[in-house]
Scaffold this active site. Structure first.
Site, mmCIF file in Angstrom:
data_model
loop_
_atom_site.group_PDB
_atom_site.id
_atom_site.type_symbol
_atom_site.label_atom_id
_atom_site.label_comp_id
_atom_site.label_asym_id
_atom_site.label_seq_id
_atom_site.Cartn_x
_atom_site.Cartn_y
_atom_site.Cartn_z
ATOM 1 N N SER A 1 -23.214 -57.289 75.449
ATOM 2 C CA SER A 1 -22.238 -58.375 75.306
ATOM 3 C C SER A 1 -21.096 -57.923 74.413
ATOM 4 C CB SER A 1 -22.907 -59.616 74.705
ATOM 5 O OG SER A 1 -21.953 -60.586 74.355
ATOM 6 N N HIS B 1 -44.126 -69.813 92.431
ATOM 7 C CA HIS B 1 -43.230 -70.932 92.112
ATOM 8 C C HIS B 1 -42.750 -70.851 90.657
ATOM 9 C CE1 HIS B 1 -44.433 -72.797 95.921
ATOM 10 N NE2 HIS B 1 -45.675 -72.485 95.583
ATOM 11 N N THR C 1 -9.036 -42.067 123.180
ATOM 12 C CA THR C 1 -9.002 -42.284 121.728
ATOM 13 C C THR C 1 -10.370 -42.663 121.161
ATOM 14 O OG1 THR C 1 -6.673 -42.913 121.746
ATOM 15 C CG2 THR C 1 -8.012 -43.742 119.910
ATOM 16 N N LYS D 1 -27.544 -58.547 72.218
ATOM 17 C CA LYS D 1 -27.949 -58.616 73.620
ATOM 18 C C LYS D 1 -28.331 -57.243 74.189
ATOM 19 C CE LYS D 1 -27.974 -61.727 75.925
ATOM 20 N NZ LYS D 1 -26.919 -62.402 76.687
ATOM 21 N N ASN E 1 -29.048 -56.686 77.822
ATOM 22 C CA ASN E 1 -29.068 -57.282 79.153
ATOM 23 C C ASN E 1 -29.468 -56.262 80.222
ATOM 24 O OD1 ASN E 1 -28.119 -59.657 78.032
ATOM 25 N ND2 ASN E 1 -25.981 -59.185 78.444
#
Length: 455
Positions: A278, A155, A108, A284, A286
């Site tokens: 939105s 950072h 199999t 918006k 996005n």
């Protein structure tokens, strides 16, 4: 009824494309079971293991439209066996009792593994083509924006000036390495499986090794040096490589999301009228597709531990872990393909706001060039002293919301050495791009290994 997002009539196209999904349908899987049994019968007939007439009948009846997948499913549940119902149905399709010769000497796992590898190979070929296309598109953009200056950030804060081309070249270099990885693993991953009950092919006698090699080559796969029923490192290596690609593309998508923030607005994924950000805030815009990509990247990368868990198997067969591979690897393949498809379109249609990039460099009023100013001063007063002097001026600039140029000229150790015009020249970001141009060109020129793999 469809219960997985990949097949959802509503959301499926957020997770994959029709092309890649079609490779992992039940029809495709069973067809590859059929392909294995047909190839096995053909080779065994050539070696005189089964009658040629039996092989001819197996070839004639080996068409997906002859099989009842619903019956196979029902009988798998009844028998608790993942393949015997298929073999029985194939046997019953064959006339003159030739069905007795189906699956002769195989086990199999030979069928399931080889069919699975054939599916993964088909998907891999799509993914390789998509990776090539993405690299081509990213190369064009890297070259186009090689002189587009922007703020480099560490950072999350302004660090030094860089170029968008340099940023893209970093992405491009990683994708070229991923392409090389894809091509390097091909021979190791796409290997056939035909080893019989416990992996020794004892049932086929002295010609077993030659028969095995002929069968696997007939299926256009590579021939492994030994059985791999419980050695799954080839599957894991493919998963690892897909995970690296998912990480690279997810990182690019996440970077676009960050640079599209309202406060930055330096780049934007392609927008066309009708794209909605939105359901309640009409303004918006996005980065929706990038967000989908980040989600798919997580789904791919989080599957790798499951595949690695399948490396620990027992004895000469451990069927329980097949379920993991059969579920996870198609998902990874589908998600990676969709990520490559979407990211290629994003880079092709990327909106770059060069003026905004230049304005953003100036929001820190010269602080982004503090390192250059420090090194210019170090020639006269030493590096550590220069760091202290520039540091004090920078901190006053932050607190007073004044320019670094203004604050540094208040320092007696500076205004006796440098004129205001000289300081302004030092604080020109175009004069401190370092090796951005050269590094970018290095990546654009790094075609040798990529081209060798491509060819």
């Amino acid at each position: 009824m469809k219960s997985h997002m990949i097949d959802s009539e509503v959301y499926k196209d957020l997770y994959g494309t029709d092309k890649i999904r079609s490779i992992f349908t039940d029809q495709s899987m069973v067809q590859k079971w059929i392909d294995f049994e047909k190839a096995l019968a053909k080779i065994e007939a050539q070696y005189g293991v089964i009658p040629k007439e039996a092989s001819d009948e197996i070839q004639r009846k080996g068409k997906i439209e002859h099989f009842n997948l619903q019956e196979i499913c029902k009988d798998i549940v009844f028998t608790s066996h993942p393949l015997v119902p298929f073999i029985k149905q194939y046997q019953n399709l064959c006339e003159e009792n030739y069905g007795e010769y189906i699956h002769y000497g195989a086990t199999t796992q030979d069928v399931i593994d080889t069919a699975f590898i054939l599916q993964l190979k088909e998907a891999y070929e799509v993914i390789v083509d998509q990776t090539e296309k993405f690299i081509e598109v990213l190369t064009i953009s890297t070259r186009k924006y090689s002189d587009t200056i922007m703020a480099g950030r560490t950072h999350g804060q302004h660090a030094l000036p860089i170029t968008l081309g340099y940023k893209m070249a970093c992405w491009l270099a990683e994708m070229k390495r991923n392409y090389t990885r894809l091509k390097e693993i091909e021979d190791r991953v796409f290997i056939g499986q035909f080893s019989g009950a416990a992996g020794t092919l004892a049932s086929l006698g002295p010609d077993a090794m030659m028969l095995r090699e002929a069968l696997i080559k007939e299926l256009d796969l590579n021939v492994p040096i030994i059985t791999w029923h419980t050695n799954r490192d080839n599957i894991a290596e493919l998963a690892n490589t897909y995970s690296l690609i998912a990480g690279a593309i997810g990182k690019i998508a996440n970077e676009i999301i960050n640079l599209q923030r309202t406060e930055l607005r330096e780049i934007e994924e392609g927008f066309q009228d009708g794209k909605i950000g939105s359901s309640t805030m009409p303004h918006k815009r996005n980065p929706m597709v990038c967000e989908y990509i980040v989600g798919l990247s997580r789904l791919v990368r989080m599957q790798v531990p499951l595949i690695h868990d399948s490396l620990v198997q027992e004895h000469e067969r451990d069927m329980g872990l097949w379920l993991v591979e059969l579920e996870v690897m198609p998902e990874m393949s589908i998600y990676i393909s969709k990520m490559l498809y979407d990211m290629t379109n994003i880079i092709e249609n990327l909106r770059v706001y060069e003026n905004q990039m230049r304005e953003n460099i100036d929001i820190t009023k010269g602080l982004i060039l503090s390192e250059k100013l420090m090194f210019e001063l170090s020639t006269f007063i030493g590096k550590q002293t220069a760091h202290e002097v520039v540091y004090k001026a920078c901190m006053r600039s932050y607190e007073n919301n004044t320019s670094l140029s203004q604050e540094i000229m208040l320092e007696d150790q500076v205004n006796k050495i440098l004129s205001k015009d000289k300081v302004d020249e030092i604080l020109n970001p175009m004069n401190y791009l370092g090796l951005c141009k050269q590094f970018t060109q290095n990546v654009l020129d790094s075609e040798e290994k990529y081209a060798i793999c491509k060819n």
